[in-house]
Design an enzyme around this catalytic site. Structure first.
Site, PDB file in Angstrom:
ATOM      1  N   THR A 120      19.378   0.154  -2.072  1.00 11.66           N
ATOM      2  CA  THR A 120      19.205   1.391  -1.314  1.00 11.66           C
ATOM      3  C   THR A 120      20.113   1.359  -0.098  1.00 11.66           C
ATOM      4  O   THR A 120      20.309   0.325   0.539  1.00 11.66           O
ATOM      5  CB  THR A 120      17.743   1.574  -0.875  1.00 11.66           C
ATOM      6  OG1 THR A 120      17.343   0.453  -0.073  1.00 11.66           O
ATOM      7  CG2 THR A 120      16.824   1.672  -2.089  1.00 11.66           C
ATOM      8  N   ASP A 174       9.805   2.465   0.863  1.00  8.72           N
ATOM      9  CA  ASP A 174       8.617   2.272   0.027  1.00  8.72           C
ATOM     10  C   ASP A 174       8.347   3.495  -0.835  1.00  8.72           C
ATOM     11  O   ASP A 174       7.891   3.374  -1.978  1.00  8.72           O
ATOM     12  CB  ASP A 174       7.406   1.956   0.897  1.00  8.72           C
ATOM     13  CG  ASP A 174       7.576   0.655   1.656  1.00  8.72           C
ATOM     14  OD1 ASP A 174       8.265  -0.242   1.155  1.00  8.72           O
ATOM     15  OD2 ASP A 174       7.013   0.540   2.763  1.00  8.72           O
ATOM     16  N   SER A 231       3.936  10.883   4.894  1.00 11.13           N
ATOM     17  CA  SER A 231       5.186  11.599   4.631  1.00 11.13           C
ATOM     18  C   SER A 231       5.502  11.736   3.148  1.00 11.13           C
ATOM     19  O   SER A 231       6.486  12.373   2.785  1.00 11.13           O
ATOM     20  CB  SER A 231       6.354  10.870   5.317  1.00 11.13           C
ATOM     21  OG  SER A 231       6.703   9.675   4.632  1.00 11.13           O
ATOM     22  N   ALA A 234       0.828  -1.207   0.000  1.00 10.98           N
ATOM     23  CA  ALA A 234       0.000   0.000   0.000  1.00 10.98           C
ATOM     24  C   ALA A 234       0.860   1.252   0.000  1.00 10.98           C
ATOM     25  O   ALA A 234       0.549   2.237  -0.694  1.00 10.98           O
ATOM     26  CB  ALA A 234      -0.934  -0.012   1.210  1.00 10.98           C
TER      27      ALA A 234
END
Length: 308
Positions: A221, A253, A292, A46
């Site tokens: 990452t 994400d 965020s 999500a």
């Protein structure tokens, strides 16, 4: 005549995040007092879907929530961002829950109870086969059953992003469909170990070894240090902007969602990673995961002038 693949399909987890703020993380057996708790939408799948949709991508979500009071919260940001929820089922059990502790230095610990995510069966994914087959980009993570991830990847006719977080055992041919495989430094070492490589090698060596295993492309990452990306068989370093860190929850994400959005637009992997690093750096400056994330009109921090 069939239409060209378009848009993004995210096959992944949908949770609520119980976010607890505290001065520092407790040691084993220790009790500490938290400052606050918030109930927010989350789940890696999500999160990535919301991040891509907020940046203007056409996104469809495939997953499941429960029949409890948390379900509407779990779907709230997806709905607001305009994500197509036709592939989201409601099960009789509980919605997935993540308990997230965020300390004053911005670091987090996360415990996930899968709930309805464990009910995302191969049959549920197969029911959306036409949608998956019609997507330009399909994104999967490691929070669903391996068999269901396999169905999604094998069904895809477009580009597949596999963000193997957490690292689970997948069929080798399924895993090698990744273009790119997206991992952090810890996940990259674990994946390489599954292929019989040296997990203690340095980051660049791990990425090079993963390429040698047969991956078309790899993105690693590195948190505040940015990311590594493969291009033409070489590994390039993309330094992250220097920004104050408020909360790292969901920043990875945000990176994957931004990466998917730009790859869906036809950008090169290198350019997409450069953009995704900036989106991740934006996210760590704000509290929470989905709350965020930047929208397409938000100003992102600039990359370092020393980016290679």
């Amino acid at each position: 005549m069939e239409s060209a693949p378009s848009g993004i399909v995210v096959v992944g987890s949908i949770n609520v995040d119980l976010v607890i703020t505290l001065e520092r993380h407790p040691h084993p057996g220790e009790t500490v007092l938290g400052r606050s708790m918030a109930v927010l939408p989350g789940g890696k799948g999500a999160n990535q879907a919301v991040a891509a949709a907020l940046l203007g991508a056409d996104v469809t979500m495939i997953g499941a929530v429960g029949s409890d009071a948390y379900a509407d919260t779990a779907l709230s940001a997806l709905t607001t961002a305009g994500v197509d929820l036709r592939g989201v089922s409601r099960t009789d059990g509980g919605t997935g829950v993540a308990v997230v502790e965020v300390s004053d230095d911005g670091e987090n610990t996360i415990v996930v109870v899968p709930g309805a995510n464990a009910e995302v069966t191969s049959e549920l994914v197969s029911a959306s086969a036409d949608v998956i087959r019609g997507a330009a980009v399909v994104v999967v993570q490691g929070e669903l059953p391996a068999a269901s991830i396999g169905v999604a990847v094998r069904t895809s006719a477009g580009r597949v992003i596999i963000n193997l977080a957490p690292v689970i055992a997948l069929d080798r041919q399924v895993l090698l469909r990744a273009d790119p495989l997206v991992v952090n430094e810890h996940e990259g070492a674990l994946v390489l170990a599954q292929f019989g490589g040296d997990p203690d090698a340095d980051h660049v060596a791990v990425v090079e070894a993963l390429l040698a295993c047969g991956f078309a492309s790899v993105v690693m990452t590195l948190g505040g240090a940015g990311a590594l990306v493969t291009e033409g068989g070489r590994v390039r370093a993309i330094p992250a902007p220097r920004v104050p860190t408020v909360d790292t929850t969901g920043a990875g994400d945000a990176f994957v969602g931004a990466l998917a959005a730009r790859l869906c637009e036809g950008e090169s992997l290198d350019a997409a990673v450069r953009f995704a690093v900036r989106v991740g750096s934006y996210a760590v400056q704000h509290a929470g995961a989905q709350p965020s994330y930047p929208a397409s009109g938000d100003e992102l921090p600039a990359l370092s002038t020393h980016a290679s």
